[in-house]
Design an enzyme around this catalytic site. Structure first.
Site, PDB file in Angstrom:
ATOM      1  N   ASN A  23       0.803  -1.235   0.000  1.00  0.00           N
ATOM      2  CA  ASN A  23       0.000   0.000   0.000  1.00  0.00           C
ATOM      3  C   ASN A  23       0.827   1.272   0.000  1.00  0.00           C
ATOM      4  O   ASN A  23       0.276   2.372   0.018  1.00  0.00           O
ATOM      5  CB  ASN A  23      -0.988  -0.015   1.175  1.00  0.00           C
ATOM      6  N   CYS A 116     -16.278  -3.785  -3.635  1.00  0.00           N
ATOM      7  CA  CYS A 116     -15.532  -5.041  -3.504  1.00  0.00           C
ATOM      8  C   CYS A 116     -16.144  -5.770  -2.314  1.00  0.00           C
ATOM      9  O   CYS A 116     -17.084  -5.299  -1.699  1.00  0.00           O
ATOM     10  CB  CYS A 116     -14.055  -4.758  -3.315  1.00  0.00           C
TER      11      CYS A 116
HETATM   12  C1  EPZ Z   1      -6.792   1.987   1.756  1.00  0.00           C
HETATM   13  O1  EPZ Z   1      -7.964   1.794   1.005  1.00  0.00           O
HETATM   14  C2  EPZ Z   1      -6.048   0.658   1.725  1.00  0.00           C
HETATM   15  N1  EPZ Z   1      -5.703   0.339   0.334  1.00  0.00           N
HETATM   16  C3  EPZ Z   1      -6.939  -0.440   2.319  1.00  0.00           C
HETATM   17  O2  EPZ Z   1      -6.169  -1.634   2.346  1.00  0.00           O
HETATM   18  C4  EPZ Z   1      -7.279  -0.048   3.757  1.00  0.00           C
HETATM   19  O3  EPZ Z   1      -8.156  -1.014   4.293  1.00  0.00           O
HETATM   20  C5  EPZ Z   1      -7.955   1.331   3.768  1.00  0.00           C
HETATM   21  O4  EPZ Z   1      -7.108   2.298   3.122  1.00  0.00           O
HETATM   22  C6  EPZ Z   1      -8.234   1.825   5.176  1.00  0.00           C
HETATM   23  O5  EPZ Z   1      -7.046   1.884   5.895  1.00  0.00           O
HETATM   24  C7  EPZ Z   1      -4.638   0.949  -0.233  1.00  0.00           C
HETATM   25  O6  EPZ Z   1      -3.972   1.780   0.372  1.00  0.00           O
HETATM   26  C8  EPZ Z   1      -4.326   0.561  -1.641  1.00  0.00           C
HETATM   27  P1  EPZ Z   1     -10.225   4.718   2.365  1.00  0.00           P
HETATM   28  P2  EPZ Z   1      -8.846   3.075   0.564  1.00  0.00           P
HETATM   29  O7  EPZ Z   1     -10.457   5.610   1.180  1.00  0.00           O
HETATM   30  O8  EPZ Z   1      -7.985   4.261   0.371  1.00  0.00           O
HETATM   31  C9  EPZ Z   1     -14.837   5.655   2.662  1.00  0.00           C
HETATM   32  C10 EPZ Z   1      -5.701  -3.889   1.926  1.00  0.00           C
HETATM   33  O9  EPZ Z   1      -6.114  -4.831   2.573  1.00  0.00           O
HETATM   34  N2  EPZ Z   1     -14.658   6.496   1.473  1.00  0.00           N
HETATM   35  O10 EPZ Z   1      -9.286   5.178   3.419  1.00  0.00           O
HETATM   36  O11 EPZ Z   1      -9.722   2.640  -0.556  1.00  0.00           O
HETATM   37  C11 EPZ Z   1     -14.632   4.171   2.355  1.00  0.00           C
HETATM   38  O12 EPZ Z   1     -15.817   3.605   1.843  1.00  0.00           O
HETATM   39  C12 EPZ Z   1      -6.637  -2.757   1.559  1.00  0.00           C
HETATM   40  O13 EPZ Z   1      -4.508  -3.718   1.578  1.00  0.00           O
HETATM   41  C13 EPZ Z   1     -15.729   7.215   0.978  1.00  0.00           C
HETATM   42  O14 EPZ Z   1     -16.836   7.147   1.511  1.00  0.00           O
HETATM   43  O15 EPZ Z   1      -9.737   3.306   1.851  1.00  0.00           O
HETATM   44  C14 EPZ Z   1     -14.262   3.618   3.711  1.00  0.00           C
HETATM   45  O16 EPZ Z   1     -15.458   3.392   4.441  1.00  0.00           O
HETATM   46  C15 EPZ Z   1      -8.079  -3.133   1.830  1.00  0.00           C
HETATM   47  N3  EPZ Z   1     -15.549   7.988  -0.128  1.00  0.00           N
HETATM   48  C16 EPZ Z   1     -13.481   4.766   4.365  1.00  0.00           C
HETATM   49  O17 EPZ Z   1     -13.831   5.946   3.619  1.00  0.00           O
HETATM   50  C17 EPZ Z   1     -14.326   8.103  -0.756  1.00  0.00           C
HETATM   51  O18 EPZ Z   1     -14.222   8.850  -1.746  1.00  0.00           O
HETATM   52  C18 EPZ Z   1     -11.969   4.598   4.308  1.00  0.00           C
HETATM   53  O19 EPZ Z   1     -11.644   4.328   2.964  1.00  0.00           O
HETATM   54  C19 EPZ Z   1     -13.243   7.365  -0.234  1.00  0.00           C
HETATM   55  C20 EPZ Z   1     -13.427   6.582   0.888  1.00  0.00           C
END
Ligand code: EPZ
Length: 420
Positions: A23, A116
């Protein structure tokens, strides 16, 4: 399709070297789009997600020299800014090319990643932020169509929710924007910090690194002179192997880690009764006399990481008492519960709260991986279950764990990769 066959209850011993963080490698590969020179990235984990993002860059016309743990990317040959559905749908992190492509070329079309297993995972916050920076954004037949013909302009971005890739996308967009961008409520994960540090080393002025308010002084379209970068260690892989030692009540050492990236995880292991010895970039875990139940609430860094939630649920099955795990980041990140019940686990779910009643003597079973971290939780359960466990659909594991069966076998586990 491959599956893993695990013969449980083998004690582990020795040490394991942790790979580079998937990540952190992913945003840094996207970052190469901002580079004027070929960008050299080392300590890459050899996992599927890295290969997927490199394939996406290849589709855009970039060229690269890749050998498992290192890649040199030349993005001067990019001749397309359309990130196609067939790749993006296999890996959400492909959305990380949105900010850099728009910043450099003023136009891009990136397929909406879709949800997903663990949740909807929208990108509305990414898009809202780019609009604040002057981008025209529309959604057309499942694609984000983004235009900024006069380039992006700096602005104040307030994220309603902390978003890791959202913060990373805006950091990269802001790097080439005209003027200053302030990100309020920014993510503070070590992977975000590494991206900020690389931007700084590439000549972009960045203030507030590691805090929830980051200021970026854009270059107004000037591409970046980028240094060679070594990817930081994978804190989630590190935490997963600590749980492997804990769940088999063994003494093992994990090497090439950054202990301070694991504070919340180490604290929970100590609270559960495990001993820890920290020496430089090594951590040794020692067996617990009695495994205590645990209470976990997942939250953004530096809180307890959601990516370690499933692994700790497996460990909590052995605790002498009732544990509670509340998942606050994703709405559907308990897919491993049904599979853990096949081992004999006693887990009750109510909304985003899991109640785990232990201790349970687990019996090996056939189980199915559903997402990356859930699959590692099933492997951990297999390590301490009586008899044989078969973990199916391990393509999920291959996305984020380098040489898992080799590393576990080297620690003394009996794990084989077989064909269905
Ligand atoms: C990153 O995902 C990681 N992936 C994830 O790791 C990790 O679980 C996650 O951060 C939380 O720490 C990478 O870095 C590639 P978020 P990301 O945007 O960025 C909501 C693994 O196992 N949200 O921080 O996609 C979202 O739905 C993966 O390696 C919105 O609502 O996560 C979630 O509930 C799985 N709108 C929360 O925020 C948006 O535009 C956090 O998501 C963006 C996010």
């Amino acid at each position: 399709m491959d599956y893993l066959q695990i013969k449980g209850m083998k004690p582990l011993q020795g040490s394991v070297t942790i790979s580079g963080a998937k990540n952190s490698a992913l945003p840094l590969i996207a970052f190469s789009i901002l580079s004027k020179n070929p960008f050299l990235l080392t300590n890459l984990p050899e996992v599927q997600d890295i290969k997927t993002l490199l394939k996406l860059l290849d589709n855009l016309g970039a060229s690269y020299e890749y050998n498992k743990n290192q890649v040199e990317i030349d993005t001067s040959t990019i001749n397309s800014t359309i990130a196609k559905y067939d790749i993006v749908r296999t890996m959400r992190a492909s959305v990380l090319v949105l900010g850099p492509l728009l910043a450099r070329f003023g136009h891009c079309e990136v397929s909406l990643p879709g949800g997903c297993a663990i949740g909807q995972r929208p990108i509305d916050l990414h898009l809202k932020a780019l609009k604040t920076m002057g981008a025209e954004i529309s959604i057309r037949s499942g694609y984000v169509v983004a235009n900024a013909p006069k380039g992006l302009k700096g602005g104040v971005i307030v994220f309603d929710k902390v978003t890791v890739t959202g913060t990373e996308n805006i950091l990269m967009a802001a790097a080439l924007a005209k003027g200053t961008t302030t990100i309020v409520n920014a993510a503070k994960e070590p992977e975000v910090v590494q991206l900020c540090e690389v931007l700084k080393k590439s000549g972009v002025e960045v203030e507030g690194i590691g805090s929830d308010e980051i200021k970026i002084y854009g270059t107004a379209g000037e591409l970046l002179k980028t240094p060679k970068v070594e990817v930081i260690p994978d804190r989630i892989e590190a935490g997963t192997y600590l749980c492997a030692g804990a769940i088999t009540n063994s003494k093992i050492t994990i090497r090439k880690v950054e202990p301070q990236h694991l504070d919340a995880v180490l604290l929970k292991l100590q609270q559960m009764g495990f001993g820890l010895e920290i020496e430089g970039d090594e951590i040794t875990i020692l067996p617990a006399k009695k495994i205590e139940p645990v209470e976990i609430v997942t939250s953004e860094y530096p809180g307890f990481p959601t990516d370690m939630q499933a692994q700790f649920m497996s460990l909590a099955l052995l605790a002498d008492g009732t544990s509670f795990i509340e998942e606050r980041l994703f709405e559907n990140r308990f897919m491993h519960v049904a599979e853990l019940k096949r081992f004999g686990a006693n887990i009750q779910l109510k909304g985003n709260l899991a109640t785990i009643i232990g201790p349970t003597k687990l019996c090996g079973a056939d189980v199915m991986a559903t997402d990356l971290r859930a699959s590692s939780a099933l492997v951990l359960a297999g390590l301490c279950a009586k008899g044989v466990t078969n973990v199916h659909r391990i393509y999920h594991l291959d996305r984020g764990y380098e040489k898992l069966e080799e590393k576990l076998t080297a620690l003394g586990a009996e794990v084989k990769r077989l064909k269905e």
